[in-house]
Design a protein around this motif. Structure first.
Motif, PDB file in Angstrom:
ATOM      1  N   LYS A 286      -3.768   5.541 -11.975  1.00 38.67           N
ATOM      2  CA  LYS A 286      -2.162   5.142 -11.626  1.00 38.67           C
ATOM      3  C   LYS A 286      -2.832   4.112 -10.098  1.00 38.67           C
ATOM      4  O   LYS A 286      -3.725   5.007  -9.681  1.00 38.67           O
ATOM      5  N   PRO A 287      -1.920   3.388  -9.634  1.00 37.79           N
ATOM      6  CA  PRO A 287      -1.629   2.583  -8.447  1.00 37.79           C
ATOM      7  C   PRO A 287      -2.301   4.062  -7.308  1.00 37.79           C
ATOM      8  O   PRO A 287      -2.593   3.881  -6.141  1.00 37.79           O
ATOM      9  N   GLU A 288      -1.384   4.650  -7.272  1.00 44.70           N
ATOM     10  CA  GLU A 288      -0.996   6.550  -6.858  1.00 44.70           C
ATOM     11  C   GLU A 288      -2.527   7.320  -7.265  1.00 44.70           C
ATOM     12  O   GLU A 288      -2.336   7.873  -5.728  1.00 44.70           O
ATOM     13  N   ASP A 289      -3.398   6.860  -7.161  1.00 47.60           N
ATOM     14  CA  ASP A 289      -4.907   7.304  -7.699  1.00 47.60           C
ATOM     15  C   ASP A 289      -5.261   6.160  -5.611  1.00 47.60           C
ATOM     16  O   ASP A 289      -6.455   7.321  -5.490  1.00 47.60           O
ATOM     17  N   THR A 290      -4.733   5.445  -5.814  1.00 50.55           N
ATOM     18  CA  THR A 290      -5.725   5.515  -4.487  1.00 50.55           C
ATOM     19  C   THR A 290      -5.529   6.124  -3.140  1.00 50.55           C
ATOM     20  O   THR A 290      -5.123   6.254  -2.921  1.00 50.55           O
ATOM     21  N   ALA A 291      -6.813   6.320  -3.034  1.00 49.09           N
ATOM     22  CA  ALA A 291      -7.182   7.232  -1.466  1.00 49.09           C
ATOM     23  C   ALA A 291      -8.847   6.901  -1.312  1.00 49.09           C
ATOM     24  O   ALA A 291      -9.433   6.111  -2.161  1.00 49.09           O
ATOM     25  N   VAL A 292      -8.638   8.027  -0.678  1.00 50.02           N
ATOM     26  CA  VAL A 292     -10.956   8.013  -0.241  1.00 50.02           C
ATOM     27  C   VAL A 292     -10.900   8.924  -1.031  1.00 50.02           C
ATOM     28  O   VAL A 292      -9.705   9.945  -0.713  1.00 50.02           O
ATOM     29  N   TYR A 293     -11.443   9.090  -1.610  1.00 52.67           N
ATOM     30  CA  TYR A 293     -12.541  10.549  -2.328  1.00 52.67           C
ATOM     31  C   TYR A 293     -13.760  11.373  -2.018  1.00 52.67           C
ATOM     32  O   TYR A 293     -14.750  10.811  -1.602  1.00 52.67           O
ATOM     33  N   TYR A 294     -13.347  12.422  -1.511  1.00 57.08           N
ATOM     34  CA  TYR A 294     -14.233  13.658  -0.825  1.00 57.08           C
ATOM     35  C   TYR A 294     -15.140  14.245  -1.672  1.00 57.08           C
ATOM     36  O   TYR A 294     -14.145  15.288  -2.858  1.00 57.08           O
TER      37      TYR A 294
ATOM     38  N   PRO B  43      -3.717   6.762   2.678  1.00 59.05           N
ATOM     39  CA  PRO B  43      -3.249   6.316   3.491  1.00 59.05           C
ATOM     40  C   PRO B  43      -1.820   7.458   4.257  1.00 59.05           C
ATOM     41  O   PRO B  43      -0.711   7.515   3.065  1.00 59.05           O
ATOM     42  N   GLY B  44      -1.321   7.742   4.977  1.00 55.02           N
ATOM     43  CA  GLY B  44      -0.493   8.265   5.597  1.00 55.02           C
ATOM     44  C   GLY B  44      -0.731   9.789   4.940  1.00 55.02           C
ATOM     45  O   GLY B  44       0.953  10.599   4.999  1.00 55.02           O
ATOM     46  N   LYS B  45      -1.005   9.931   4.261  1.00 48.44           N
ATOM     47  CA  LYS B  45      -0.565  11.271   3.939  1.00 48.44           C
ATOM     48  C   LYS B  45      -1.994  12.354   3.890  1.00 48.44           C
ATOM     49  O   LYS B  45      -3.318  12.163   4.250  1.00 48.44           O
ATOM     50  N   GLN B  46      -1.455  13.827   3.378  1.00 49.92           N
ATOM     51  CA  GLN B  46      -2.945  15.101   4.037  1.00 49.92           C
ATOM     52  C   GLN B  46      -3.638  14.897   2.861  1.00 49.92           C
ATOM     53  O   GLN B  46      -3.992  14.513   1.604  1.00 49.92           O
TER      54      GLN B  46
END
Length: 114
Positions: free
Chosen positions: A86-94, A41-44
């Motif tokens: 890790k929590p920082e791995d939270t993202a949508v993966y494509y 969220p909020g990142k490229q």
């Protein structure tokens, strides 16, 4: 038309593991370098892992030693084994070719949280 369908995401606790899958249809999957991308969220969107047609792999520093990319050309499928999440791995993966040439799929949500 080539289509990519990602699956395998979910909610996992820190330190846990997930295995993502990417199913490709409509093209000769084996000739392309493929990769896993993610967008938090909020990142490229960023490329985190690459595998060539000859199975050479490369990883972003942030996931090196924790993620493993693989592919099964006979099944037109690519995988991402994610360990020690890790929590920082939270993202949508494509998934997509590297560089990306195909319309983006829906992605699969990975949430790492206690």
């Amino acid at each position: 038309q080539v289509q990519l369908v990602e699956s395998g995401g979910g909610l996992v606790q820190p330190g846990g593991s997930l295995r993502l899958s990417c199913a490709a249809s409509g093209s000769d999957f084996s000739i392309n370098a493929m990769g896993w991308y993610r967008q938090a969220p909020g990142k490229q969107r960023e490329l985190v892992a690459t595998i060539t047609s000859r199975f050479s792999t490369n990883y972003a520093d942030s996931v090196k030693g924790r993620f493993i990319i693989s592919r099964d050309n006979a099944k037109n499928t690519m995988y991402l084994q994610m360990n020690s999440l890790k929590p920082e791995d939270t993202a949508v993966y494509y998934c997509n070719t590297v560089p990306y040439l195909i319309s983006w799929g829906q992605g699969t949500q990975v949430t790492v949280s206690s």
